[in-house]
Design a protein around this motif. Structure first.
Motif, PDB file in Angstrom:
ATOM      1  N   ALA A 159       3.348  -4.753  -9.515  1.00 41.32           N
ATOM      2  CA  ALA A 159       2.544  -4.054  -8.836  1.00 41.32           C
ATOM      3  C   ALA A 159       1.470  -5.315  -8.249  1.00 41.32           C
ATOM      4  O   ALA A 159       1.291  -6.147  -9.174  1.00 41.32           O
ATOM      5  CB  ALA A 159       1.974  -2.986  -9.730  1.00 41.32           C
ATOM      6  N   ILE A 181       2.743   6.470  -8.147  1.00 38.36           N
ATOM      7  CA  ILE A 181       3.508   6.271  -6.881  1.00 38.36           C
ATOM      8  C   ILE A 181       3.806   7.358  -6.132  1.00 38.36           C
ATOM      9  O   ILE A 181       4.366   8.421  -6.544  1.00 38.36           O
ATOM     10  CB  ILE A 181       4.749   5.481  -7.198  1.00 38.36           C
ATOM     11  N   SER A 185       5.912   6.961  -0.927  1.00 34.13           N
ATOM     12  CA  SER A 185       6.160   5.555  -0.891  1.00 34.13           C
ATOM     13  C   SER A 185       7.284   5.030  -1.331  1.00 34.13           C
ATOM     14  O   SER A 185       7.390   3.874  -1.455  1.00 34.13           O
ATOM     15  CB  SER A 185       4.948   4.960  -1.733  1.00 34.13           C
ATOM     16  N   ILE A 253      10.464   0.292  -3.682  1.00 36.27           N
ATOM     17  CA  ILE A 253       9.155   0.405  -3.776  1.00 36.27           C
ATOM     18  C   ILE A 253       8.132  -0.825  -3.636  1.00 36.27           C
ATOM     19  O   ILE A 253       8.649  -1.731  -4.259  1.00 36.27           O
ATOM     20  CB  ILE A 253       8.601   1.303  -5.147  1.00 36.27           C
ATOM     21  N   SER A 257       2.476  -0.529  -3.109  1.00 44.12           N
ATOM     22  CA  SER A 257       2.386   0.961  -2.880  1.00 44.12           C
ATOM     23  C   SER A 257       2.130   1.654  -4.352  1.00 44.12           C
ATOM     24  O   SER A 257       2.203   2.666  -4.716  1.00 44.12           O
ATOM     25  CB  SER A 257       3.475   1.468  -2.442  1.00 44.12           C
ATOM     26  N   ILE A 258       2.109   0.694  -5.315  1.00 41.72           N
ATOM     27  CA  ILE A 258       1.862   1.121  -6.862  1.00 41.72           C
ATOM     28  C   ILE A 258       0.388   1.128  -7.270  1.00 41.72           C
ATOM     29  O   ILE A 258      -0.143   0.034  -6.942  1.00 41.72           O
ATOM     30  CB  ILE A 258       2.779   0.226  -7.813  1.00 41.72           C
TER      31      ILE A 258
END
Length: 265
Positions: A159, A181, A185, A253, A257-258
């Motif tokens: 992340a 999440i 995403s 992912i 986006s985390i």
């Protein structure tokens, strides 16, 4: 030695009715016969004490404190029988509550780990994917930090968070944390060794369920490590990838986006 502590309080219609502080205020009003004097005893402002009494009277549906306005210097105040019963009930419940905390401390060699697990279950968030893990490393940058989080089954999430957030969360190797999440995403792809992507997180698994909607579909993915992530993709993509239960996929992912969080102590 760590100890388990807790507080007891009442709620009415979703609003805080009172806890130890307000019950103590009632006790002092009963002893002093004055809201002003009781406020001084409990270290509360005169205005705050009046507001607390008004709130308790309103939420109780009947008066708990009867007052005779006498100005800032005093004014008589007396508890109603209902208020005295409330004090007795609270004190009895508080004694039971303290006994419960003592028993909780003795039910396991490490009860705090069980409480930590229970706290995770009670966490509420709109993000469909909530993955608990342990910080493996933090690479600091001038603006952003790269955080690697070990999750269930030996898999790892990467992340990107701001350096300020990393510091505020106290992120460091070994710290318990969680990743949030959004389902929108999470991208899905089919395993292909020749495919190269810039996304840092490419987690293999297989489709566990599919819920088709009018435009979008919800797809559950059982990761090889044991976690389940949910993705929202279009029906067109669902059909193009021919996704159904048991099909091998890769959950993709982006690190940005985390959202990384930690549990308050």
């Amino acid at each position: 030695m760590l100890s388990i502590k807790g507080t007891l309080g009442f709620e009415a219609n979703g609003r805080n009715f009172g806890g130890h502080d307000r019950i103590e205020l009632l006790i002092k009003i009963d002893e002093a016969g004055s809201i002003a004097a009781a406020a001084r005893e409990v270290g509360m402002s005169y205005k705050g004490a009046w507001e607390a009494v008004d709130a308790m009277n309103n939420l109780a549906g009947e008066p708990l404190v009867l007052r005779a306005v006498g100005g800032r210097s005093g004014g008589g105040a007396v508890l109603t029988p209902r208020a005295r019963r409330l004090i007795e009930v609270f004190q009895h419940m508080e004694a039971i509550h303290q006994q419960f905390l003592k028993q909780l401390s003795s039910i396991a060699d490490n009860p705090l780990s069980d409480i930590e697990l229970a706290r995770r279950f009670m966490m509420k968030t709109s993000a469909r994917n909530q993955l608990a893990g342990t910080v493996a490393s933090v690479d600091h940058g001038a603006v952003n930090d790269v955080v690697q989080l070990d999750i269930q089954g030996g898999q790892r999430l990467v992340a990107t968070v701001t350096h300020e957030s990393s510091v505020n969360l106290g992120l460091s190797p070994g710290k318990n944390a969680f990743a949030l999440i959004k389902a929108s995403s999470v991208m899905l792809g089919l395993p292909d060794a020749s495919t190269r992507l810039s996304a840092r997180n490419q987690l293999p698994g297989q489709v566990s369920y599919v819920k088709r909607g009018a435009v979008n579909a919800e797809v559950g993915v059982q990761l090889d490590g044991g976690n389940v992530v949910v993705a929202i993709i279009t029906d067109v993509s669902l059909d193009a990838l021919q996704l159904k239960e048991g099909v091998a996929v890769v959950a993709i992912i982006k690190a940005s986006s985390i959202i990384v969080g930690t549990f308050a102590v």
